[in-house]
Scaffold this active site. Structure first.
Site, PDB file in Angstrom:
ATOM      1  N   LYS A   1      -7.991   5.188  -7.423  1.00  0.00           N
ATOM      2  CA  LYS A   1      -8.190   6.448  -8.009  1.00  0.00           C
ATOM      3  C   LYS A   1      -9.588   6.615  -8.805  1.00  0.00           C
ATOM      4  CE  LYS A   1      -5.285   3.260 -12.191  1.00  0.00           C
ATOM      5  NZ  LYS A   1      -5.379   3.049 -13.668  1.00  0.00           N
TER       6      LYS A   1
ATOM      7  N   GLY B   1       0.543  -1.286   0.419  1.00  0.00           N
ATOM      8  CA  GLY B   1       0.250   0.158  -0.236  1.00  0.00           C
ATOM      9  C   GLY B   1       0.998   1.233   0.286  1.00  0.00           C
TER      10      GLY B   1
ATOM     11  N   SER C   1      -3.256   2.083 -18.693  1.00  0.00           N
ATOM     12  CA  SER C   1      -4.749   2.996 -18.414  1.00  0.00           C
ATOM     13  C   SER C   1      -5.067   3.785 -18.628  1.00  0.00           C
ATOM     14  CB  SER C   1      -4.182   2.509 -16.496  1.00  0.00           C
ATOM     15  OG  SER C   1      -4.097   3.859 -16.336  1.00  0.00           O
TER      16      SER C   1
END
Length: 851
Positions: A734, A354, A691
């Site tokens: 996101k 993370g 992406s």
């Protein structure tokens, strides 16, 4: 002729058997036996001596408590001793069978019938008697506890039966064997049994003699070594040297006895201590050996801590230390539950991945508290030497064990919670690859026999609860990553940060800065402004730092205020007892101007401009894409410090546009007469990944067709040559970036629907999410029609269904992405809650105020 029964006093025996024609003293101290001896009339000179059945019983009850065969004995002497016991000297007369017991008060009498011995062949008995005497002589040679005069006294007896009884009385057989010899009425059979018993005793004594000889030799060797050692100490003292090595060797041996070591380690320790004692104190090798033995004795080999097998208590500890982190807490509770059912379970190997500041390191300490184990942490950031993990060999000067063994020594137990922090920050050079050295430690099939170069003996790491942390898995080698159970810890949402600040950060900073809870009040609006204007992170580390700064400012103000009101003649100032309330407007005074501003998306639809979503180590971010079309020769210009993968994604998007040019209304020869320039702002920041494919494809389609891209939607997805939209990662980061930027709608691949539903189940974000399978759906959802096309159609274009979050749903059902809604003069308002004090764009703020 049958002998007549005799009624005589009965003396119970517990530690001897009395044979006929043998004289033996008997010491009587028990209740019934002592009462029987004291109650014998003066004219009665004979008694019956019989062995009791259970030798542990103090007062056996007749008749079950006694043997049926005893001895009629003559009282030679009877006297009372000063300690209260009675000494009776008895001479055996003949064997007898006890027919009946008659208790008289506390005394015991019995009716006994003499047992006649069976007559046999005199010649055979004489031969057996001579053989028995020879074996008895052999017995006396190996048993030096019996004087040799015993042989003469036995040989002086004339009858073979008497000789057999005499030998049986002098040999230390078991009482059960002696009782069987007493019960044997046939002298020949008695001598056969006695010879067999003597044979066994002789062999046993020979073995004892060999063992005594061996022990004596060992003792002689030890005494010799002790003598020589003392002489060596004296010589060293005479030369002015100390006897420290011998004292240290003895001290190390005493320490080794207290530690439970395996056979291999114990032999290694003993061998090294002997080497140490043979060395001179000033030699360099002596200090190396001494340090090595101390390491072997200090490392835990058997010490363990008991796990806390209470799920409720473990959950309470985890919830008390950390907010959220549902997956991690569930995994720890599952481990405790399995540990309750299976004690032999191996320690798990978890990897927390993370962004910085989300609590990965502190979570390891909370897990240790929940399990009731010790906690150790090793930071691997910047480690590039394999010896840091496995240690150095003892041939090197100043060698030490690796960090794994050093941490186990610091923990003091075999089953600590072991955290390997920043495992993705390791690197390799000519000294080796530390990640390869970790493969053995983090493999459940191999870490039972972990090999450290310094220890040179295997060490068991199978009970250790390993936890590794990383910001990303890209830098972790695949073999190492395969050995770990990866748990992703995404960034915190705005609501989670508010709750963490209220529960943990503010109380901790108040305590650290000497403030009481009533001396500082921070309004929720103030914390909200801190989060949005003074920090930009996925975690809460900077937020805690800013809260600490506020607490220090307030503490200084309280002290200065107290000093102005109350000042002693020779002392400092007392802090004021008033309460300071911090409002959003007070932050500029204490922290200065805001450092960050909310990401400002486009306020109205534009041509060639689309908003993408990206992942960074600090969390998610908005990724605007700008496309400009110019006259040229079909060049594709890419700027913004793009990586190779993103450049390839842009070329794939351009190939899709060329294949679908006719359907989109684009001139077929645009790639020959037009140059396309794709730019991603913040050009100094490196950008890479696939992406942004659909974002760049949509922006190019908008620039080539002149159709505007709706400004209230952000998107992320990889595009293929056929226009398929593939799944992406870091979905939660996101979505948080879109929410933070005030964008209410997000377009994602269909394959990411499961991720969004999982996120919504844990913490609803208030966003509308559309799931697409191909670029045609992206174009229909986000590319607005030209005004003349819309007027000619006279109707709204088809809308793409959106999956609304729980906070965006209304009584009318789920909202649809309506392209007509954004074509007017008033852009739609975001469905996320507005933060007081945040300078959102005017259309969003106006709509929020209306709500």
């Amino acid at each position: 002729m049958k002998p007549e029964p005799l009624r005589l006093p009965c003396i119970p025996l517990r530690d001897m058997v009395l044979f006929p024609r043998m004289i033996s003293p008997i010491f009587v101290s028990r209740g019934r036996a002592l009462a029987t001896v004291e109650s014998i009339p003066p004219d009665v000179r004979r008694v019956v001596a019989v062995l009791q059945q259970d030798l542990r019983e103090e007062e056996p009850e007749p008749p079950k408590g006694f043997h049926r065969i005893g001895t009629v004995a003559e009282i030679v002497q009877s006297m009372r001793l000063s300690d209260g016991t009675a000494k009776v000297l008895l001479e055996g007369v003949e064997r007898c069978r006890l027919e009946e017991f008659q208790p008289e008060g506390e005394a015991l009498w019995a009716t006994a019938t003499p047992v006649r011995e069976v007559a046999g062949d005199p010649v055979e008995q004489e031969a057996r008697c001579r053989a028995l005497l020879a074996r008895f002589e052999d017995y006396l040679r190996v048993n030096h506890r019996i004087p040799h005069e015993a042989y003469a006294s036995v040989e002086a007896l004339e009858e073979p039966a008497a000789i057999a009884d005499g030998i049986a009385a002098n040999v230390s057989f078991k009482l059960a064997d002696k009782q069987r010899l007493l019960e044997e009425a046939d002298p020949s059979a008695r001598m056969v049994s006695l010879a067999t018993l003597l044979e066994g005793e002789i062999e046993l004594l020979k073995v004892e003699r060999r063992l005594r000889t061996r022990v004596r030799r060992q003792m002689d060797r030890s005494q010799k070594e002790f003598f020589l050692t003392e002489q060596l100490k004296a010589i060293q003292r005479g030369l002015g040297q100390s006897d420290g090595l011998f004292a240290e060797g003895e001290e190390l041996r005493r320490k080794a006895k207290k530690v439970k070591l395996s056979i291999e380690v114990a032999e290694k320790v003993d061998k090294e201590i002997k080497r140490l004692e043979m060395m001179t104190p000033l030699s360099a090798e002596a200090s190396v050996v001494r340090s090595y033995v101390e390491w072997l004795l200090d490392v835990p080999w058997t010490q363990e801590t008991r796990d806390r097998h209470d799920l409720a208590a473990a959950r309470a500890v985890l919830d008390q230390d950390h907010f959220g982190l549902k997956k991690v807490k569930e995994r720890i509770l599952e481990h405790i539950a399995v540990k309750i059912l299976n004690q032999a379970i191996r320690g798990p190997i978890l990897c927390f991945v993370g962004p910085p500041g989300v609590g990965k390191t502190s979570l390891g300490r909370s897990i240790a508290n929940a399990l009731g184990r010790k906690f150790v942490r090793v930071s691997l950031g910047g480690v590039r030497d394999e010896a840091e993990i496995r240690g150095h060999r003892r041939t090197y000067i100043g060698s030490l064990p690796g960090r794994v063994i050093q941490s186990m020594k610091r923990a003091g137990t075999l089953n600590p919670v072991f955290m390997l922090d920043e495992v993705d920050k390791m690197s390799a050079d000519f000294r080796g690859d530390p990640s390869s050295a970790l493969l053995e430690a983090l493999d459940p099939e191999q870490n039972r026999n972990f090999s450290d170069h310094y220890l040179e003996v295997d060490y068991d790491l199978s009970r250790v609860f390993f936890i590794t942390t990383a910001n990303t898995t890209d830098a972790i080698p695949t073999p190492l990553l395969d050995r770990m159970e990866v748990i992703h810890i995404p960034g915190y949402t705005y609501e989670e940060k508010m709750e963490i600040a209220r529960r943990f950060l503010l109380p901790r900073q108040l305590t650290e800065n000497g403030l009481k809870p009533g001396q500082l009040e921070v309004a929720p609006e103030t914390v909200a402004r801190l989060i949005h204007e003074y920090t930009r992170e996925a975690g809460v580390r900077s937020l805690e730092r800013e809260i600490g700064t506020l607490c220090r400012k307030v503490a200084r103000g309280l002290v200065e205020k107290g000093g102005g009101a109350r000042r002693k003649a020779k002392g400092g100032a007392k802090p004021s007892r008033g309460t300071v309330r911090l409002r959003p407007g007070d932050l500029e005074k204490h922290l200065g101007a805001p450092r960050y501003f909310p990401e400002r998306p486009e306020t109205r639809a534009g041509v060639g401009v689309a908003t993408g979503l990206a992942w960074t180590p600090a969390g998610g971010a908005l990724l605007p894409v700008e496309v400009s079309v110019m006259d040229g020769k079909g060049a594709l210009i890419l700027t913004g410090k793009l990586g190779e993968v993103m450049k390839e994604s842009a070329r794939a998007a351009l190939s899709w546009l060329r294949a679908r040019a006719r359907d989109l209304g684009i001139p077929a020869d645009f790639h020959e007469k037009r140059d396309i320039h794709i730019h991603l702002p913040e050009g100094a920041v490196p950008k890479d990944g696939p992406s942004a494919g659909i974002t760049m494809a949509l922006a190019m389609a908008s620039a080539l067709t002149g159709r505007k891209v709706r400004h209230d939607a952000a998107m992320s997805g990889e595009v293929t040559l056929r226009g398929r939209v593939l799944a992406v990662g870091a979905v939660k980061e996101k979505l948080l970036a879109a929410r933070r930027g005030g964008i209410p709608r997000v377009v994602l691949p269909c394959d990411n629907e499961k991720d969004v539903r999982e996120i919504e189940a844990d913490s609803p974000l208030g966003l509308e999410v559309a799931f697409v399978e191909n670029m045609d759906e992206v174009v229909r959802a986000c590319l607005l029609p030209l005004p003349r096309q819309q007027k000619a159609a006279g109707a709204k274009p088809a809308a793409l269904p959106m999956i609304a979050s729980s906070k965006a749903r209304s009584s009318g059902g789920e909202r649809l992405l309506d392209t007509q809604e954004v074509g007017g003069s008033k852009p739609p308002a975001p469905t996320i809650p507005m933060i007081p004090g945040m300078p959102f764009p005017r259309p969003f703020a106006a709509r929020a105020k209306a709500r």
